[in-house]
Design a protein around this motif. Structure first.
Motif, PDB file in Angstrom:
ATOM      1  N   LEU A 146      73.032  20.850 -22.716  1.00  0.00           N
ATOM      2  CA  LEU A 146      72.675  20.354 -21.376  1.00  0.00           C
ATOM      3  C   LEU A 146      72.781  21.455 -20.329  1.00  0.00           C
ATOM      4  O   LEU A 146      72.064  21.447 -19.334  1.00  0.00           O
ATOM      5  CB  LEU A 146      73.599  19.203 -20.971  1.00  0.00           C
ATOM      6  CG  LEU A 146      73.607  17.965 -21.857  1.00  0.00           C
ATOM      7  CD1 LEU A 146      74.500  16.902 -21.243  1.00  0.00           C
ATOM      8  CD2 LEU A 146      72.212  17.416 -22.043  1.00  0.00           C
ATOM      9  N   ALA A 147      73.674  22.418 -20.564  1.00  0.00           N
ATOM     10  CA  ALA A 147      73.862  23.477 -19.575  1.00  0.00           C
ATOM     11  C   ALA A 147      72.608  24.333 -19.456  1.00  0.00           C
ATOM     12  O   ALA A 147      72.365  24.944 -18.420  1.00  0.00           O
ATOM     13  CB  ALA A 147      75.053  24.347 -19.956  1.00  0.00           C
ATOM     14  N   ALA A 148      71.795  24.367 -20.527  1.00  0.00           N
ATOM     15  CA  ALA A 148      70.622  25.237 -20.520  1.00  0.00           C
ATOM     16  C   ALA A 148      69.326  24.452 -20.329  1.00  0.00           C
ATOM     17  O   ALA A 148      68.248  25.037 -20.249  1.00  0.00           O
ATOM     18  CB  ALA A 148      70.562  26.029 -21.828  1.00  0.00           C
ATOM     19  N   LEU A 149      69.428  23.138 -20.272  1.00  0.00           N
ATOM     20  CA  LEU A 149      68.224  22.305 -20.195  1.00  0.00           C
ATOM     21  C   LEU A 149      67.572  22.418 -18.818  1.00  0.00           C
ATOM     22  O   LEU A 149      68.262  22.584 -17.816  1.00  0.00           O
ATOM     23  CB  LEU A 149      68.649  20.851 -20.421  1.00  0.00           C
ATOM     24  CG  LEU A 149      67.780  19.979 -21.318  1.00  0.00           C
ATOM     25  CD1 LEU A 149      67.553  20.665 -22.661  1.00  0.00           C
ATOM     26  CD2 LEU A 149      68.453  18.635 -21.529  1.00  0.00           C
ATOM     27  N   ASN A 150      66.203  22.316 -18.790  1.00  0.00           N
ATOM     28  CA  ASN A 150      65.596  22.330 -17.462  1.00  0.00           C
ATOM     29  C   ASN A 150      65.735  20.957 -16.808  1.00  0.00           C
ATOM     30  O   ASN A 150      66.031  19.959 -17.471  1.00  0.00           O
ATOM     31  CB  ASN A 150      64.137  22.797 -17.510  1.00  0.00           C
ATOM     32  CG  ASN A 150      63.261  21.847 -18.284  1.00  0.00           C
ATOM     33  OD1 ASN A 150      63.432  20.633 -18.204  1.00  0.00           O
ATOM     34  ND2 ASN A 150      62.327  22.395 -19.043  1.00  0.00           N
ATOM     35  N   GLU A 151      65.503  20.926 -15.493  1.00  0.00           N
ATOM     36  CA  GLU A 151      65.788  19.716 -14.709  1.00  0.00           C
ATOM     37  C   GLU A 151      64.968  18.520 -15.200  1.00  0.00           C
ATOM     38  O   GLU A 151      65.444  17.392 -15.237  1.00  0.00           O
ATOM     39  CB  GLU A 151      65.520  20.013 -13.232  1.00  0.00           C
ATOM     40  CG  GLU A 151      66.027  18.967 -12.259  1.00  0.00           C
ATOM     41  CD  GLU A 151      67.498  18.601 -12.452  1.00  0.00           C
ATOM     42  OE1 GLU A 151      67.807  17.407 -12.305  1.00  0.00           O
ATOM     43  OE2 GLU A 151      68.322  19.484 -12.779  1.00  0.00           O
ATOM     44  N   LYS A 152      63.740  18.781 -15.655  1.00  0.00           N
ATOM     45  CA  LYS A 152      62.859  17.685 -16.055  1.00  0.00           C
ATOM     46  C   LYS A 152      63.391  16.992 -17.323  1.00  0.00           C
ATOM     47  O   LYS A 152      63.455  15.763 -17.391  1.00  0.00           O
ATOM     48  CB  LYS A 152      61.457  18.242 -16.308  1.00  0.00           C
ATOM     49  CG  LYS A 152      60.368  17.263 -15.905  1.00  0.00           C
ATOM     50  CD  LYS A 152      59.012  17.916 -16.024  1.00  0.00           C
ATOM     51  CE  LYS A 152      58.000  16.907 -16.527  1.00  0.00           C
ATOM     52  NZ  LYS A 152      56.853  17.553 -17.157  1.00  0.00           N
ATOM     53  N   ASP A 153      63.803  17.804 -18.305  1.00  0.00           N
ATOM     54  CA  ASP A 153      64.352  17.221 -19.524  1.00  0.00           C
ATOM     55  C   ASP A 153      65.677  16.525 -19.243  1.00  0.00           C
ATOM     56  O   ASP A 153      65.994  15.502 -19.848  1.00  0.00           O
ATOM     57  CB  ASP A 153      64.551  18.308 -20.585  1.00  0.00           C
ATOM     58  CG  ASP A 153      63.212  18.825 -21.105  1.00  0.00           C
ATOM     59  OD1 ASP A 153      62.237  18.040 -21.047  1.00  0.00           O
ATOM     60  OD2 ASP A 153      63.147  19.991 -21.521  1.00  0.00           O
ATOM     61  N   MET A 154      66.427  17.098 -18.307  1.00  0.00           N
ATOM     62  CA  MET A 154      67.723  16.510 -17.954  1.00  0.00           C
ATOM     63  C   MET A 154      67.530  15.124 -17.359  1.00  0.00           C
ATOM     64  O   MET A 154      68.300  14.204 -17.629  1.00  0.00           O
ATOM     65  CB  MET A 154      68.429  17.431 -16.951  1.00  0.00           C
ATOM     66  CG  MET A 154      69.886  17.078 -16.704  1.00  0.00           C
ATOM     67  SD  MET A 154      70.920  17.264 -18.157  1.00  0.00           S
ATOM     68  CE  MET A 154      72.068  15.926 -17.905  1.00  0.00           C
ATOM     69  N   GLU A 155      66.471  14.987 -16.543  1.00  0.00           N
ATOM     70  CA  GLU A 155      66.206  13.691 -15.917  1.00  0.00           C
ATOM     71  C   GLU A 155      65.971  12.609 -16.954  1.00  0.00           C
ATOM     72  O   GLU A 155      66.299  11.447 -16.743  1.00  0.00           O
ATOM     73  CB  GLU A 155      64.995  13.799 -14.983  1.00  0.00           C
ATOM     74  CG  GLU A 155      65.396  14.092 -13.558  1.00  0.00           C
ATOM     75  CD  GLU A 155      64.220  14.482 -12.691  1.00  0.00           C
ATOM     76  OE1 GLU A 155      63.079  14.095 -13.032  1.00  0.00           O
ATOM     77  OE2 GLU A 155      64.431  15.178 -11.694  1.00  0.00           O
ATOM     78  N   LYS A 156      65.364  13.001 -18.091  1.00  0.00           N
ATOM     79  CA  LYS A 156      65.102  12.009 -19.140  1.00  0.00           C
ATOM     80  C   LYS A 156      66.400  11.534 -19.774  1.00  0.00           C
ATOM     81  O   LYS A 156      66.505  10.394 -20.216  1.00  0.00           O
ATOM     82  CB  LYS A 156      64.207  12.625 -20.215  1.00  0.00           C
ATOM     83  CG  LYS A 156      62.754  12.643 -19.805  1.00  0.00           C
ATOM     84  CD  LYS A 156      61.890  13.169 -20.937  1.00  0.00           C
ATOM     85  CE  LYS A 156      60.586  13.692 -20.394  1.00  0.00           C
ATOM     86  NZ  LYS A 156      60.101  14.841 -21.181  1.00  0.00           N
ATOM     87  N   ILE A 157      67.370  12.431 -19.847  1.00  0.00           N
ATOM     88  CA  ILE A 157      68.635  12.080 -20.500  1.00  0.00           C
ATOM     89  C   ILE A 157      69.542  11.317 -19.541  1.00  0.00           C
ATOM     90  O   ILE A 157      70.124  10.294 -19.879  1.00  0.00           O
ATOM     91  CB  ILE A 157      69.341  13.361 -20.983  1.00  0.00           C
ATOM     92  CG1 ILE A 157      68.533  13.971 -22.130  1.00  0.00           C
ATOM     93  CG2 ILE A 157      70.759  13.063 -21.408  1.00  0.00           C
ATOM     94  CD1 ILE A 157      69.103  15.239 -22.665  1.00  0.00           C
ATOM     95  N   ARG A 158      69.613  11.817 -18.302  1.00  0.00           N
ATOM     96  CA  ARG A 158      70.508  11.241 -17.312  1.00  0.00           C
ATOM     97  C   ARG A 158      70.079   9.813 -16.994  1.00  0.00           C
ATOM     98  O   ARG A 158      68.907   9.547 -16.799  1.00  0.00           O
ATOM     99  CB  ARG A 158      70.476  12.093 -16.051  1.00  0.00           C
ATOM    100  CG  ARG A 158      71.643  11.929 -15.141  1.00  0.00           C
ATOM    101  CD  ARG A 158      71.400  12.625 -13.840  1.00  0.00           C
ATOM    102  NE  ARG A 158      71.385  14.081 -13.942  1.00  0.00           N
ATOM    103  CZ  ARG A 158      70.486  14.853 -13.318  1.00  0.00           C
ATOM    104  NH1 ARG A 158      69.543  14.320 -12.585  1.00  0.00           N
ATOM    105  NH2 ARG A 158      70.531  16.149 -13.438  1.00  0.00           N
ATOM    106  N   GLY A 159      70.991   8.910 -16.971  1.00  0.00           N
ATOM    107  CA  GLY A 159      70.649   7.532 -16.615  1.00  0.00           C
ATOM    108  C   GLY A 159      70.284   6.708 -17.820  1.00  0.00           C
ATOM    109  O   GLY A 159      70.690   5.555 -17.933  1.00  0.00           O
ATOM    110  N   SER A 160      69.498   7.276 -18.753  1.00  0.00           N
ATOM    111  CA  SER A 160      69.140   6.462 -19.914  1.00  0.00           C
ATOM    112  C   SER A 160      70.082   6.712 -21.091  1.00  0.00           C
ATOM    113  O   SER A 160      70.540   5.773 -21.723  1.00  0.00           O
ATOM    114  CB  SER A 160      67.692   6.725 -20.316  1.00  0.00           C
ATOM    115  OG  SER A 160      67.497   8.096 -20.532  1.00  0.00           O
TER     116      SER A 160
END
Lengths: 278, 611
Positions: B401-415
């Protein structure tokens, strides 16, 4: 002879509600409580129970609509401004939030000198008194010309305690004085409260939401629920073998810092709730 | 006991240099070139106005018919006007009268506005009602029309019109002072002063006036400018007293002779314009300096604010025979830092490693400033402004997660990673119903239709123990209690079937009986959904109640980690022992007051003992 220092008799506090002919909001109804000289009475309850309002009523910061607040036999519920100013030497306060209870733009020395200057205490005597206060609350002796923001939460609370002690009062209303502090700081500030009481025999009306804090510091404990005192008695009994159903719920709801004991308490709480709803 | 070493928040313990904290406003303003320039110009104007009788070569009102509209020469440095009066002398005396007039308006409005604002703000009740009413009426009146009417009644007088204009301007001060005073009135330190026996005048003088002093100074510069401008306007229209030279009058005279002597209009216009500009610039820079002093943090951070080093200390690990299941989250050597004002980085989390398995609750426990919340926020990649992960990795099902871009992070966060905050109320948007705040995320992350999402939201609300789900669904956040709001947020957190739940002090803001219910709920849901949970808390009771494992944090590091039972039974790190020792539950109650030192008979010796 054995007259209590503070005797609250059937006090009701109502705040006027907004709007024409709206029913006033009743924060306290018919509450009675007494504090003896040198004693600590704990006042425990949840948010909205009226515990803070009772403390403020004693300080004259909440409107008492019915009942009496006797201090050394004299009713102070409706004391006027000048009478209140006289009472400042007898009744003092320590508030919950050590961040907003100290004026950020005044130095610690100015804060502590304030009540003394009002009483026209000479400068030399007042600075001597402030030195003694620093020692009493265990603050470094050179704290005087620093600003509150330079101190940690626990230290600020010590400053607030020193301010309360400046006029050598007989009663201090403590309104959640350790709730905003970290665990280890909290324990140390509570010890300080105890030590000061043993040294000076000042009485405390100690308001808190935490049964364990109250149990640790109080000689007697009163439990408030929805503007009413539901149980009042010996601190040990109220906090370890409560009789009133609400106090019992409160007692079993506080988690114990021991996994085995907590599992057991959880069971007991579920059993109690089942019994009480049955 | 009195040592500041135990200061829980290292930032607070840092002592800024006294001098910097108290550097006077004046000195700081003088260091600002714009403010210095304006002040210098205003000083020149004021000095020449005061010294006008000495400096002016002629009487400003002496008309020399033989020298009407003469151009600048040795006798009249700036020439003469349409009536043959010396322009330089009129300019100097004009400064005197124009400024005095503006000052009169300013002082009037300060006296009325500040006193009224202080009284209304501090005492409230009927004074508040009455003065607010008067002020509102003043604000509703059009100032120019009032001034014209006043001139018709009292005749052309600079002083009368400026006095009236001062009254008209007083709302500017009233509202400023009123707002600040009402904000301060309920501060605890004002209550404390009252309990200390201070009189009202003293409280206002010491605690309240200091708060409004600086804004009044800023406002004065602005209002002074307004008064000067309006006065010049009135005089320009020819409504002033002919015998009192002002800049406005000169402007009017210059306007009349615009074609024959165009220079005449330049001097008063310059004087008025430059004075107004200086006042405005001064007010702006004063405000800037004041606001800067309210944010001393930036300056303070420049101090070497590194915490006392706990460098290289081993984490005390309790052996527990490995993880119970597959690792959902694996944090390795995580470091988090915040940018400081001077471009450096202040680290708040050092080298933290921990693993959370499916179906496991991992407690992060510590005091304020220990970095427990920062660690949790890093896993969500939701660090506040200025904060960033400076090292290490956060593996979530194998993705870093530390290296993930913001767009991919958005998919993980919350869901797939859900979050329960500390303050339930501030995490619900007050302008939307609870239902819409639950439905919206499900439509996005589970791609449900509105109807499906609504059904599921109602089922979830029932599941988290809300007695009347339909009513809560339609309610706005302010209509439910804090405990209910926290249940709603829990329902929202589990709505997308997350693998990992991060709960940041989820029960701290709640009453103890409500806390017990929410803890029960979290325990049930966790075992039902087999989630991995990170629970941030400062309460060891909550840890004992809910956690399988626990990591104790201090000053940004984990000092001890292991199964909960083992940590409670055999704490090894001195800090863990200190924390556990500070828990009051273990101590005995205080017991009843010994009766012999009670009663009024003890009072005299008590007073004596104190001294």
């Amino acid at each position: 002879m054995n007259q209590p220092l503070l005797d609250i008799q059937n006090v009701t506090v109502e705040y006027p509600a907004k709007g024409f002919r709206a029913k006033p909001f009743r924060a306290l109804s018919n509450v009675s409580l007494d504090v003896r000289a040198g004693e600590c009475v704990g006042l425990v309850g949840e948010s909205g129970s009226g515990k803070t309002t009772l403390g403020r009523a004693v300080l004259g910061l909440a409107p008492v609509t019915e009942g009496k607040v006797l201090f050394r036999g004299q009713d102070i519920a409706h004391a006027g401004r000048s009478e209140r100013r006289e009472l400042a030497t007898d009744i003092q306060v320590v508030f919950q939030d050590p961040y907003t209870s100290l004026n950020p733009s005044r130095t610690v020395e100015q804060i502590l000198a304030e009540p003394l200057t009002v009483r026209k205490v000479p400068r030399s005597e007042s600075s001597k008194r402030i030195k003694a206060l620093f020692e009493m609350v265990r603050l470094p002796a050179d704290s005087g010309n620093r600003l509150p923001r330079e101190f940690s939460g626990g230290q600020r609370q010590r400053i607030a305690i020193a301010r309360a002690l400046a006029l050598k009062p007989e009663l201090i209303v403590c309104d959640e004085p350790v709730s905003a502090l970290d665990l280890s700081t909290q324990a140390r500030v509570l010890e300080l409260f105890k030590d000061i009481q043993e040294q000076t025999h000042v009485a405390y009306l100690f308001v808190s939401h935490d049964l364990e804090v109250v149990r640790h510091i109080s000689h007697r404990v009163a439990v408030m629920y929805r503007g009413d005192i539901v149980e009042f008695g010996d601190g040990d009994q109220v906090t370890s073998a409560p009789r009133h159903p609400y106090t019992q719920r409160l007692f079993f709801a506080a988690p114990v810092a021991d996994p085995e004991a907590q599992a057991q308490r959880r069971e007991e709480r579920h059993r109690l709730l089942a019994e009480q709803t049955a | 006991m009195s040592t500041p070493v135990h200061a829980p928040n290292p930032q607070l313990a840092v002592i800024p240099p006294e001098a910097a904290a108290k550097a006077s406003l004046l000195r700081r303003v003088l260091r600002n070139p714009l403010a210095l320039g304006s002040l210098l110009f205003l000083a020149v104007i004021i000095v020449s106005a005061v010294a006008a009788p000495l400096l002016a070569p002629h009487n400003p009102n002496t008309a020399d018919i033989s020298a009407v509209l003469s151009s600048p020469d040795s006798g009249h440095l700036l020439g003469t006007d349409g009536a043959g009066r010396d322009v330089l002398s009129r300019l100097l005396f004009g400064a005197q009268f124009s400024l005095a007039g503006a000052l009169l308006a300013l002082v009037t409005s300060i006296v009325i506005g500040v006193t009224g604002g202080l009284l209304a703000g501090y005492y409230g009740k009927w004074i508040d009602t009455a003065s607010t009413w008067v002020i509102s009426m003043l604000m509703a009146l059009p100032a120019i029309i009032v001034l014209l009417a006043a001139r018709a009644v009292v005749g052309p007088s600079l002083w009368a019109s400026m006095l009236i204009f001062g009254v008209m301007l007083s709302p500017a001060f009233f509202r400023l002072v009123y707002a600040s005073v009402s904000a301060v009135r309920n501060e605890l330190y004002v209550d404390a002063a009252r309990v200390s026996g201070l009189s009202d005048t003293r409280i206002i003088g010491i605690h309240i006036l200091t708060v409004v002093r600086a804004p009044i100074v800023v406002q004065s510069a602005i209002v002074g400018g307004v008064a000067l401008a309006v006065q010049s306007g009135l005089e320009f229209l020819g409504l002033g007293d002919i015998n009192v030279p002002t800049w406005g009058q000169m402007l009017s005279d210059g306007f009349t002779n615009l074609y024959t002597a165009p220079l005449l209009i330049i001097w008063p216009a310059l004087a008025i314009g430059l004075t107004l500009i200086s006042l405005t610039l001064l007010a702006n820079s004063l405000r800037d300096e004041l606001e800067r002093s309210n944010a001393p943090r930036r300056r303070r951070r420049k101090q070497p604010a590194e915490q006392p080093a706990v460098v290289g200390e081993e984490v005390m690990r309790h052996d527990d025979g490995g993880l119970a299941g597959e690792a959902v989250l694996r944090i390795e050597n995580l470091s988090v830092g915040y940018e400081t004002g001077d471009g450096g980085t202040k680290r708040v989390v050092h080298d933290v490693s921990l693993t959370v398995a499916r179906g496991e609750v991992h407690g992060l426990v510590g005091e304020s400033g220990s970095g427990k919340t920062q660690t949790a926020w890093s896993a969500l990649r939701l660090l506040p402004e200025g904060g960033r992960i400076t090292g290490g990795s956060i593996f979530f099902h194998g993705d870093d997660l530390a290296a993930l871009n913001e767009k991919d992070m958005e998919k993980i966060r919350g869901s797939r990673i859900a979050y329960i905050p500390q303050e339930p109320m501030s995490n619900l948007d007050p302008s939307f119903t609870i239902g819409s705040q639950l439905v919206e995320p499900m439509r996005i992350c589970l791609r449900m239709s509105k109807k499906e999402a609504t059904t599921r939201a109602l089922a979830l609300l029932a599941r988290v123990g809300i007695p009347n789900p339909e009513r809560t669904f339609a309610a706005y956040p302010h209509q439910v209690s804090g405990g209910m709001a926290q249940r709603v947020l829990i329902a929202g957190a589990i709505s997308c079937n997350p693998d990992l739940l991060i709960a940041d002090e989820p029960t701290t803001a709640l009453d103890v009986t409500v806390q017990a219910e929410v803890l029960d709920l979290l325990r049930d849901l966790q075992s039902e959904f087999r989630m991995a949970v990170i629970l941030v808390t400062h309460n060891f009771g909550v840890v004992a109640d809910l956690c399988d494992r626990v990591s104790v944090m201090r000053l940004g590091r984990i000092v001890e980690t292991g199964p909960t039972r083992s940590i409670f039974a055999y704490p090894r790190h001195p800090y863990t022992r200190e924390l556990l020792g500070a828990i009051l539950g273990e101590t005995s109650p205080r017991g009843p007051l010994a009766t012999f030192d009670a009663g009024p008979s003890a009072s005299p010796s008590r007073k004596g003992a104190l001294r």
